[in-house]
Every structure is written in structure tokens, then in C-alpha cells.
Design a protein around this motif. Sequence first.
Motif, mmCIF file in Angstrom:
data_model
loop_
_atom_site.group_PDB
_atom_site.id
_atom_site.type_symbol
_atom_site.label_atom_id
_atom_site.label_comp_id
_atom_site.label_asym_id
_atom_site.label_seq_id
_atom_site.Cartn_x
_atom_site.Cartn_y
_atom_site.Cartn_z
ATOM 1 N N LEU A 105 46.967 61.828 37.668
ATOM 2 C CA LEU A 105 47.142 60.890 38.787
ATOM 3 C C LEU A 105 46.514 61.382 40.087
ATOM 4 N N VAL A 174 49.426 55.519 37.723
ATOM 5 C CA VAL A 174 48.095 55.054 38.118
ATOM 6 C C VAL A 174 48.216 53.864 39.070
ATOM 7 N N THR A 177 49.159 55.129 42.446
ATOM 8 C CA THR A 177 48.015 55.825 43.045
ATOM 9 C C THR A 177 47.002 54.819 43.584
ATOM 10 N N ALA A 185 53.654 58.419 43.195
ATOM 11 C CA ALA A 185 53.138 58.450 41.824
ATOM 12 C C ALA A 185 53.566 59.733 41.123
#
Length: 249
Positions: A105, A174, A177, A185
Motif C-alpha cells: 500500500l 488500496v 491509499t 490504509a
Amino acid sequence: MLARMNRPGERLCLAVGAVLVASGLFHLGVFFVDGGPWDGPVSWRKPFTFGVSFGLTLMAIAWVTSYVRMSERVRGVLLVVFAADCVLEVGGITLQAWRHVPSHLDMETSFNSVVSMALAVGGGVLVVVLTAFAVASFRREPGGPVGMAVAVRAGFGILLVALASGAVMIGHGVYLTRTGHQLAAYDSTAPFKPLHGVSLHAVLVLPLLAWVLGLTRWSEGARLRTVHAAVGCYAAAVAGAVVWATVTY
């Protein structure tokens, strides 16, 4: 058990798995020498736990699938792909640990984004390969001593829970992010880690129990009941981890 592990793909998985476990243990030593946090996205814990877990899982899959009734050619190809993917996953995580940046991530730089996406794609390959083995184990009853078929099928069934929880962690991370919530995240994966860890190794623990019971003088009925009881206990542990993830998420 070892007498079954004589094909090239199996020997490759055992050797690679042993190297990955050794790598994990080495990084545990690095942690004790170098220190630093145990938790968090940047920690020596990650190459340690991932190395040991991937190594054990690779060796377990190589052994357990020897009881699965499927084409030996297909099984050999899947094992080689799985071994290569395990190396990719552990290698990427280890590389980023030595660079002192998060492995998953992390989209802060172009290089880190490439590593992070490679790990995500590798995770997708793991899902495909392990699901293929799981489907094969349910299509035809696995061989082996009394209780092995139940143990193998239950182990793969619970392993699918681990894959699903891993996909949830990566997918949601994800998303956070991409929407500008990098720290959130990293934190979002914590509730799912116990579930992912517990369910990941059922495919080793349950078949290993069935094999050990096969060495005893217990009756077939007693061995089968013991395997069923172990499956029930493991399922209860996974259910508890699901509740924990739901409550703490």
C-alpha cells in the motif's frame, strides 16, 4: 510422509520453502540486533513472519497436494508457479524492509508503487493457484490414511477464508491509499490479521494431525472422530477471528 515427496516440483518446493523459513528466522535475528518497532508498516516483523509463513505454506501445499487426485502435470506446473510467487512475495517484502519503507500500500514513489502493485498481483496469483488446488480436492476425494480426506478438504476450505481476508485487506487498503488516506490504509489491515494468520495454516495443521494419527494404534473410528473434532475446533477459532475482525473494524 517424506517418501511421497520425490518428484522434482515437490523437491523444489521443499528447498525453496526451507530457504524462505531460514530467511524469516534470519530477520528475527536482525530485529533483536537492530531493534525498532514490532508493529506497524515498517518493521523487521514483516520479513520474519512472511518468510516463515510463506515457507511453511509452500512446503505444506507441496505435501498436502500429493494426496489430491489431479493430473500430476498440472499439479507440477501449479507448484512451480506457487513457489515462484512465494519468492516474489517474500522478496518484495524483504527488499522494502531493508529500504525502511512499507511493502504494501505504499504509493509514495514510482518504485514503491511498482513493488506494492507487484505484491498485489502476486497475491492474485496465489488466490488462483490455491483455489485450483482447493477445487481439485473437492472434485475427487483425496487419498491417504483415515481422516486425511476430511483434513485436506477442511484445510483448503479454511485456507480460502485466509485468501478472502487477504483480498479484503489489500482491496480496502488500496482504495484508502488512492483516496488520499495513506495512514488509514496501513491501520485498516490490523483487524483482519488474526483471521488471516489463523486460517492460513489450517492446510498444514489438519492434514498433519491426520497423518500423525495414522501412525497410532487407534481404531479408524477414533482417528476419524479426532480429525472431525480438530476441524470443529479450528473452525471455531476462525469464527472467533471473524467476530474479532467485525467488532474491531
